[in-house]
Design an enzyme around this catalytic site. Sequence first.
Site, PDB file in Angstrom:
ATOM      1  N   GLU A 472       0.864  -1.189   0.079  1.00 50.89           N
ATOM      2  CA  GLU A 472      -0.043  -0.094  -0.079  1.00 50.89           C
ATOM      3  C   GLU A 472       0.743   1.235   0.072  1.00 50.89           C
ATOM      4  OE1 GLU A 472      -3.041   2.196   2.798  1.00 50.89           O
ATOM      5  OE2 GLU A 472      -2.662   0.106   3.274  1.00 50.89           O
ATOM      6  N   ASP A 547      -5.023  -0.905   9.709  1.00 48.11           N
ATOM      7  CA  ASP A 547      -5.861  -0.163  10.131  1.00 48.11           C
ATOM      8  C   ASP A 547      -7.379  -0.392   9.503  1.00 48.11           C
ATOM      9  OD1 ASP A 547      -5.168   0.962   7.695  1.00 48.11           O
ATOM     10  OD2 ASP A 547      -4.512   2.881   8.452  1.00 48.11           O
ATOM     11  N   ASP A 549      -8.625   1.822   7.061  1.00 46.99           N
ATOM     12  CA  ASP A 549      -8.444   1.828   5.483  1.00 46.99           C
ATOM     13  C   ASP A 549      -7.626   0.723   5.023  1.00 46.99           C
ATOM     14  OD1 ASP A 549      -9.349   4.302   5.480  1.00 46.99           O
ATOM     15  OD2 ASP A 549      -7.833   5.569   5.713  1.00 46.99           O
TER      16      ASP A 549
END
Length: 695
Positions: A472, A547, A549
Amino acid sequence: MASSDYSARHLSVLEGLEAVRKRPGMYIGSTDSRGLMHCLWEIIDNSVDEALGGSGDEIAVELHPDGSVTVRDKARGIPVDIEPKTGLSGVEVVFTKLHAGGKFGGGSYAASGGLHGVGASVVNALSERLDVEVDRDGKTWAMSFHRGEPGIFADTDGPNPASPFTPFVSNSELRIVGKVAKGVTGTRIRYWADPQIFTKGATFQTEELFSRARQTAFLVPGLGIDITDARGEETTVESFRFAGGISEFADFLSTDAPLTDTWRMQGSGTFTETVPVLQPTGAMVPTELTRDCEVDIALRWGTGYDTTFRSFVNIISTPKGGTHQAGFEAGLMKFLRAQVELNARRLKVGNDKLEKDDILAGLTAVLTVRLPEPQFEGQTKEILGTPAVRNIVATVIAKEMAARFSSSKRDDKAQSSLVLDKIVSEMKSRISARAHKETQRRKNALESSSLPAKLVDCRSNDVANSELMIVEGDSALGTAKLARDSEYQALLPIRGKILNVQKASVSDMLSNAECASIIQVIGAGSGRSFDIEQARYGKVIIMSDADVDGAHIRTLLLTLFFRYMRPMIEAGRVFAAVPPLHRVIVMNPGSKPNETIYTYSEKELDGVLAGLKRSGKKYQDPIQRYKGLGEMDADQLSETTMDRRFRTLRRVTVKDAASAEEASRVFELLMGNEVAPRKEFIIAGEGLNRARIDT
């Protein structure tokens, strides 16, 4: 049993059933949980056949804590009078004689399932104990069997297969154990599977039982099936009853948005076949018979590309198809090919030809045929073998499709046009994908590569040992480059949240840069053209932040894999990395180096800190809380998330067809267009169960 007690009666009862016990796989397929479930459905199917004949509309199944199972119905009840040829009661004939019962000769059942009349006797032969009670003629009749042999159990504290058993020697006794009101009929069967036959650990599969009961209730409108599982700490009860038929079944099975209504198509045909018929003299004489075959089809096309097809013969599922499914596919293929040729100019098809996968893309269909004495390939009835059924089904589907496509109704015209557009689009996508796939093979050092520039590839050409890690963002990529083993670990960064492919069309998905890069890097195509043998990596590991997200990104990526690269999930080659949430540095006294402890949840952190306090150890405060992978240095990332020796991975997989269906529904619920069901799911609290989400 002592040899002196072995009589001719025992021989006549057991000669057929011993063959079943010696080779049970010939009759029930296997001796694991699958075979155990097959036995249960043989008993249930007898009650379903009664319901099909208009006798009884309730069936109850109960799984007992001791491993036994009871099946009850309110049908006519097994005959209790004496069968003249054998001199035995109808109950004993049904449970001890192979190929005996009301399913022969076309007398009692015009169309039935089961093991060709050997179902009840096979289950009896493979049971340590079987008890049957029949309500009929104002009385309740009972008989018990031990591994297929009739006799009496001396129970002291409820029925138990370990109770002393005394077999009948000269005459059988069909006991009268109670009275019932006039007109009350039905059958109750309880049996204990024989541990000498079935493998250790074989158990009744509750979810499979629920799925099959629901399916049967769809196929027999008005039939109620109640399932009770009392084996666990809490008793589970499910009831199934549907007023509609296979149209409702097709709607239930479909998970994508509809392109057409559910079309119902019915027809019939006749054929002749020569079969041996038992004569009153006892001789088997080849006789030519005329058979009727009824065909009932419900189908609809959706916007997706998955095919959901269920086929049945006399409501018995044929998961491996057979002549009826071959006829359906052949008739549909021939008709739609002709329609595409008639509309070639509008559809711009050129010289390309439709293939079966083009037509089946997005199709949900339920096919049922009813005929007397169907021929199956193998005793487990998974494949229909009656040859004449193929042409009958092909004729019915072609005729009914022609009526639909030539209809003057506005809806029929519009939907027919949409079907042609869809199958031609699938054909063009297949041809394009095949050409595209040829360019996506792994390149050697002498060849040029068209892979995305942002891919940080590994050096190894060993697919089984290589890993693609989807990370990510660029910050995580920078750290991961230093932490990875460049020999076998490749990295592909993605920017933020990719497209939700559950809501998007195929063209939108392919035009999305992140989705296209992932498909291109894996190199095995997408959708129906996906070929797992061409995948460039043995593992795909999703490395997202720990988390909310990160969880959302992981869900979006899993949606992409499930919809367009599902074989990777089915093969267990997709994983989710498990990065730590906290880093605790334990300060040791003197020159002893400090100790580092990583924790993966708040609960685990609390436990570690409590343990340190109890032992009098100090730790650095504040505790480091990782918000993302980019906050770790290379050593920390390697040690916790990337190094094979220390890391933890969660494998994402689908066990079987039932699991795949359930997964499709969950993805549609959580990621699809319909907001209301998702809202209800969250409000009900299911969506907030963190343990379920994390596992």
